[in-house]
Design a protein around this motif. Sequence first.
Motif, PDB file in Angstrom:
ATOM      1  N   UNK A  96       3.862   5.729 -11.438  1.00 14.59           N
ATOM      2  CA  UNK A  96       5.174   5.213 -11.837  1.00 14.59           C
ATOM      3  C   UNK A  96       5.434   5.485 -13.310  1.00 14.59           C
ATOM      4  N   UNK A  97       4.425   5.277 -14.146  1.00 14.61           N
ATOM      5  CA  UNK A  97       4.571   5.547 -15.579  1.00 14.61           C
ATOM      6  C   UNK A  97       4.722   7.035 -15.844  1.00 14.61           C
ATOM      7  N   UNK A  98       4.002   7.851 -15.096  1.00 10.13           N
ATOM      8  CA  UNK A  98       4.068   9.304 -15.303  1.00 10.13           C
ATOM      9  C   UNK A  98       5.467   9.844 -15.018  1.00 10.13           C
ATOM     10  N   UNK A  99       6.104   9.335 -13.968  1.00 14.01           N
ATOM     11  CA  UNK A  99       7.380   9.902 -13.532  1.00 14.01           C
ATOM     12  C   UNK A  99       8.589   9.023 -13.874  1.00 14.01           C
ATOM     13  N   UNK A 100       8.368   7.890 -14.514  1.00 13.25           N
ATOM     14  CA  UNK A 100       9.487   7.013 -14.849  1.00 13.25           C
ATOM     15  C   UNK A 100      10.204   6.499 -13.627  1.00 13.25           C
ATOM     16  N   UNK A 101       9.447   6.181 -12.590  1.00 15.65           N
ATOM     17  CA  UNK A 101      10.025   5.766 -11.305  1.00 15.65           C
ATOM     18  C   UNK A 101       9.183   4.640 -10.718  1.00 15.65           C
ATOM     19  N   UNK A 102       9.663   4.062  -9.616  1.00 13.64           N
ATOM     20  CA  UNK A 102       8.859   3.129  -8.838  1.00 13.64           C
ATOM     21  C   UNK A 102       8.197   3.929  -7.717  1.00 13.64           C
ATOM     22  N   UNK A 103       6.934   4.199  -7.873  1.00  9.34           N
ATOM     23  CA  UNK A 103       6.212   5.004  -6.889  1.00  9.34           C
ATOM     24  C   UNK A 103       5.332   4.085  -6.046  1.00  9.34           C
ATOM     25  N   UNK A 104       5.683   3.972  -4.771  1.00 13.50           N
ATOM     26  CA  UNK A 104       4.893   3.175  -3.834  1.00 13.50           C
ATOM     27  C   UNK A 104       4.083   4.119  -2.943  1.00 13.50           C
ATOM     28  N   UNK A 105       2.818   3.779  -2.744  1.00 12.04           N
ATOM     29  CA  UNK A 105       1.959   4.573  -1.867  1.00 12.04           C
ATOM     30  C   UNK A 105       1.683   3.787  -0.593  1.00 12.04           C
ATOM     31  N   UNK A 106       2.009   4.391   0.533  1.00 17.71           N
ATOM     32  CA  UNK A 106       1.671   3.798   1.830  1.00 17.71           C
ATOM     33  C   UNK A 106       0.277   4.298   2.186  1.00 17.71           C
ATOM     34  N   UNK A 107      -0.704   3.407   2.098  1.00 20.28           N
ATOM     35  CA  UNK A 107      -2.112   3.779   2.095  1.00 20.28           C
ATOM     36  C   UNK A 107      -2.713   3.862   3.509  1.00 20.28           C
ATOM     37  N   UNK A 108      -2.357   4.927   4.219  1.00 20.68           N
ATOM     38  CA  UNK A 108      -2.941   5.137   5.538  1.00 20.68           C
ATOM     39  C   UNK A 108      -4.415   5.512   5.463  1.00 20.68           C
ATOM     40  N   UNK A 109      -4.871   5.884   4.283  1.00 15.83           N
ATOM     41  CA  UNK A 109      -6.293   6.149   4.091  1.00 15.83           C
ATOM     42  C   UNK A 109      -7.124   4.873   4.180  1.00 15.83           C
ATOM     43  N   UNK A 110      -6.467   3.712   4.232  1.00 14.58           N
ATOM     44  CA  UNK A 110      -7.175   2.433   4.320  1.00 14.58           C
ATOM     45  C   UNK A 110      -7.145   1.845   5.733  1.00 14.58           C
ATOM     46  N   UNK A 111      -6.753   2.626   6.724  1.00 16.95           N
ATOM     47  CA  UNK A 111      -6.861   2.175   8.110  1.00 16.95           C
ATOM     48  C   UNK A 111      -8.347   2.200   8.507  1.00 16.95           C
ATOM     49  N   UNK A 112      -8.704   1.617   9.652  1.00 13.44           N
ATOM     50  CA  UNK A 112     -10.120   1.608  10.055  1.00 13.44           C
ATOM     51  C   UNK A 112     -10.742   2.987  10.180  1.00 13.44           C
ATOM     52  N   UNK A 113      -9.928   4.011  10.473  1.00 14.43           N
ATOM     53  CA  UNK A 113     -10.471   5.371  10.596  1.00 14.43           C
ATOM     54  C   UNK A 113     -10.017   6.251   9.433  1.00 14.43           C
ATOM     55  N   UNK A 114      -9.477   5.626   8.388  1.00 15.58           N
ATOM     56  CA  UNK A 114      -9.060   6.301   7.153  1.00 15.58           C
ATOM     57  C   UNK A 114      -7.954   7.327   7.398  1.00 15.58           C
ATOM     58  N   UNK A 115      -7.120   7.115   8.408  1.00 15.40           N
ATOM     59  CA  UNK A 115      -5.924   7.936   8.606  1.00 15.40           C
ATOM     60  C   UNK A 115      -4.976   7.203   9.543  1.00 15.40           C
ATOM     61  N   UNK A 116      -3.737   7.685   9.608  1.00 16.52           N
ATOM     62  CA  UNK A 116      -2.719   7.064  10.456  1.00 16.52           C
ATOM     63  C   UNK A 116      -2.904   7.400  11.929  1.00 16.52           C
ATOM     64  N   UNK A 117      -3.799   8.306  12.257  1.00 15.34           N
ATOM     65  CA  UNK A 117      -3.927   8.798  13.631  1.00 15.34           C
ATOM     66  C   UNK A 117      -4.293   7.705  14.631  1.00 15.34           C
ATOM     67  N   UNK A 118      -4.892   6.647  14.155  1.00 10.03           N
ATOM     68  CA  UNK A 118      -5.257   5.541  15.041  1.00 10.03           C
ATOM     69  C   UNK A 118      -4.015   4.907  15.680  1.00 10.03           C
ATOM     70  N   UNK A 119      -2.883   5.004  14.994  1.00  7.89           N
ATOM     71  CA  UNK A 119      -1.654   4.367  15.477  1.00  7.89           C
ATOM     72  C   UNK A 119      -1.161   5.029  16.758  1.00  7.89           C
ATOM     73  N   UNK A 120      -1.006   6.332  16.721  1.00  4.54           N
ATOM     74  CA  UNK A 120      -0.518   7.042  17.893  1.00  4.54           C
ATOM     75  C   UNK A 120      -1.465   6.919  19.068  1.00  4.54           C
TER      76      UNK A 120
END
Length: 416
Positions: A29-53
Amino acid sequence: MLKQEVDSAAETMRGLFPETPLQLNEHLSARYGAEIYLKREDLSPVRSYKIRGAFNFFRKIVSEDGTQKTFVCASAGNHAQGFAFVCRHFGVQGVVYMPVTTPQQKIQKTRTFGGEFVTIRLVGDFFDQCYQAARDHAETTGAIMVPPFDDADIIEGQATVAAEIVAQLGEGNAPDLVVLPVGGGGLATGVTGYLQGIVPDDGFLFCEPQGAASLKASMTEGRVVTLDQVDNFVDGAAVGRIGDLNFAALSRFPADQVMLLSENAICVTIIDMLNVEGVVLEPAGALSLTALEALGRGGLEGKKVVAVVSGGNFDFERLPDVKERAMRHSGLKKYFILRLAQRPGALRDFLNLLGPEDDIARFEYLKKSARNFGSILIGIETKAPENFITLKAAFDHAGLRYQDITENEVLASLII
């Protein structure tokens, strides 16, 4: 896509794992002067969003037909791990086909997630071979094939990422820009479908690696295109053909909303996030953050941005290669072929040309039998890109014959 169906899937999913965080990243956010939100799918039980599908696909069949069915998939990575985790959750048997060349780390993680409910079979050197083996297995045994992205239930499961983003930001707090990595297109299709009417179409940016730009090629042609060649470095997004359902949904977007990112630029992001934030990202998981760097402060300042971090299954045996690529992309490392005179003191004269921040990382005679001049491969690391301007000027002043092969893909692939 019905939002209530996605919301129902998300609610049911909470029995398997909690929602992944949506984090305001102060560094970016500081680097780009913006509000940068990260959706952390790397923090799912298998470290990716693939578990959802995978979960959404399984839950519908298991709820209708019980647990007597057997499932099968082909994958060398995140889809296999999500598949295995869900097999164990529902107590159903599954078979995972993987190429023989799959790293042991990925095989072991899939085995750990699936336990006694998953059998792993290694077939072929390439994905296409093991995919065909999985299809043959499904046809001969009646097992249910679980596709990685080109399926309505898989897409609905991936759309739960968007449902969580809306809930986490709060009503009436929509982002200006949503940045999505694209491989087969399941995640992008699900997220854009759910956010339709919440985020305008021009508020999405899709990211593909340059070596696997199947969505960009298909959008440009106006039809699904199968790529002749795919660079597998960004393995989580190295797909040669976008899903048919996914292209049908994404074709409403113009091709210029797909950003192609070099594999070496992605490596810079991986190293930066590891060193600065302590966040481990796989190459596909770094795609959306690499796009932020490409947009720069001028393209992001004052905006509210959500970047989906799709995965963190990084094999640390790849770290030396990632660091190498990152340094080359940042202009901090170059490779030269030199023609050096075969006389006493020639090497010392060359070393005297180096600046105080220049360091020799590789030195190798390419033709050891040369009499008058020898060809030498030399790799040089430095602290700032501009140091190479000074160094090349010193080479020229000394009359040194040299060739910069850093960006020569053919030579680099053979000898670097």
